[in-house]
Design a protein around this motif. Structure first.
Motif, short mmCIF file in Angstrom:
data_model
loop_
_atom_site.label_atom_id
_atom_site.label_comp_id
_atom_site.label_asym_id
_atom_site.label_seq_id
_atom_site.Cartn_x
_atom_site.Cartn_y
_atom_site.Cartn_z
N ASP A 121 -7.90 15.27 80.00
CA ASP A 121 -8.97 16.21 79.90
C ASP A 121 -9.62 16.28 81.53
N HIS A 122 -10.39 17.27 81.46
CA HIS A 122 -11.23 17.47 82.87
C HIS A 122 -12.76 17.40 82.72
N ILE A 123 -13.04 16.52 81.88
CA ILE A 123 -14.90 16.81 81.50
C ILE A 123 -15.31 16.18 82.83
N ASN A 124 -15.13 15.12 83.54
CA ASN A 124 -15.37 14.61 84.77
C ASN A 124 -14.66 15.01 85.90
N ASP A 125 -15.24 14.72 87.09
CA ASP A 125 -14.63 15.10 88.26
C ASP A 125 -13.24 14.38 88.50
N ASP A 126 -13.21 13.04 88.13
CA ASP A 126 -11.97 12.19 88.40
C ASP A 126 -11.08 12.39 87.43
N ASP A 127 -11.34 12.66 86.14
CA ASP A 127 -10.39 13.26 85.21
C ASP A 127 -9.70 14.63 85.34
N ALA A 128 -10.60 15.52 85.93
CA ALA A 128 -10.26 16.62 86.42
C ALA A 128 -9.19 16.68 87.58
N GLU A 129 -9.46 15.84 88.69
CA GLU A 129 -8.71 15.74 89.79
C GLU A 129 -7.11 14.97 89.27
N ALA A 130 -7.36 14.10 88.55
CA ALA A 130 -5.93 13.49 87.75
C ALA A 130 -5.25 14.49 87.18
N MET A 131 -5.92 15.37 86.11
CA MET A 131 -5.05 16.27 85.50
C MET A 131 -4.36 17.53 86.21
N GLU A 132 -5.32 17.83 87.13
CA GLU A 132 -4.85 18.94 87.94
C GLU A 132 -3.62 18.51 88.85
N ALA A 133 -3.66 17.27 89.42
CA ALA A 133 -2.76 16.61 90.11
C ALA A 133 -1.30 16.61 89.44
N LEU A 134 -1.65 16.07 88.11
CA LEU A 134 -0.59 16.34 87.40
C LEU A 134 0.17 17.45 87.40
N GLU A 135 -0.71 18.39 86.77
CA GLU A 135 -0.25 19.87 86.67
C GLU A 135 0.62 20.25 87.73
N VAL A 136 -0.17 20.08 88.79
CA VAL A 136 0.67 20.65 90.26
C VAL A 136 1.98 20.02 90.34
N SER A 137 2.19 18.92 90.26
CA SER A 137 3.53 17.74 90.23
C SER A 137 4.43 18.46 89.40
N LEU A 138 4.07 18.72 88.02
CA LEU A 138 4.87 19.17 86.84
C LEU A 138 5.26 20.60 87.36
N LEU A 139 4.50 21.49 87.62
CA LEU A 139 4.68 23.04 88.00
C LEU A 139 5.69 22.82 89.21
N ALA A 140 5.64 21.85 89.97
CA ALA A 140 6.48 21.92 91.23
C ALA A 140 7.80 21.71 90.81
N GLN A 141 7.88 20.86 89.74
CA GLN A 141 9.37 20.65 89.06
C GLN A 141 9.95 21.90 88.68
N LEU A 142 8.97 22.98 88.42
CA LEU A 142 9.65 24.17 87.99
C LEU A 142 9.49 25.27 88.95
N ASP A 143 9.40 24.66 90.11
CA ASP A 143 9.38 25.69 91.44
C ASP A 143 8.21 26.54 91.27
N ILE A 144 7.35 26.36 90.86
CA ILE A 144 5.80 27.21 90.55
C ILE A 144 4.69 26.48 91.61
N SER A 145 4.18 27.17 92.45
CA SER A 145 3.30 26.72 93.63
C SER A 145 1.98 26.21 92.91
N ASN A 146 1.07 25.38 93.64
CA ASN A 146 -0.09 25.01 93.14
C ASN A 146 -1.05 26.02 92.68
N PRO A 147 -1.43 26.19 91.32
CA PRO A 147 -2.09 27.28 90.78
C PRO A 147 -3.64 27.14 91.31
N TYR A 148 -4.17 26.10 91.81
CA TYR A 148 -5.26 25.81 92.13
C TYR A 148 -5.67 26.36 93.64
#
Length: 151
Positions: A121-148
């Motif tokens: 989830d991304h309700i609080n800042d820490d959770d949002a940072e963790a979720m976004e970092a994971l999304e960026v990592s997963l997208l990088a596996q697909l050769d997709i740049s950081n959407p943020y």
């Protein structure tokens, strides 16, 4: 395949990813996190998205992706982790507005939604940072740049 993806298309005249793309994105999000899972992805109109968003989140507007985690009642065995409702028109408009490739934005929305289904989830800042970092990592596996990062 350990991850079953059921796609329901409730819109017409939209440019949509193919089933293989949805499968690849779900696999990327769940690989190493679950052994088996079933996900339903429903592609919806702005009207259906708005109705769902109003009913479940109290927001009277269509949105890009809504996640509906499923928890089986006691004694019921299932691999269903939940449903995603993705509004094709909102995703397309956001991709254009944010100057992102449409397929990359779809990948992000699917991965984002699936992560919600498994408890991120991304309700609080820490959770949002963790979720976004994971999304960026997963997208990088697909050769997709950081959407943020801004375009």
């Amino acid at each position: 395949m350990p991850f079953d993806v059921d796609i329901q298309i409730a819109v017409e005249d939209q440019v949509l990813p193919d089933e293989a793309a949805f499968q690849r994105w779900v696999n990327t999000a769940l690989s190493g996190r679950l052994e088996q899972a079933e996900v339903c992805i429903r592609i919806v109109s702005p009207e259906e998205s708005r109705e769902l968003n109003l009913t479940w989140r109290g927001q009277d507007k269509p949105t890009n992706v809504l996640s509906f985690p499923f928890e089986a009642p006691p004694g019921i065995e299932t691999h269903l982790i939940g449903d995603l409702a993705i509004c094709a028109k909102v995703v397309a408009a956001e991709a254009e507005e944010q100057q992102k490739q449409l397929a990359a934005h779809w990948a992000h929305m699917v991965i984002h939604g699936v992560l919600h289904l498994i408890g991120f989830d991304h309700i609080n800042d820490d959770d949002a940072e963790a979720m976004e970092a994971l999304e960026v990592s997963l997208l990088a596996q697909l050769d997709i740049s950081n959407p943020y990062l801004s375009a």
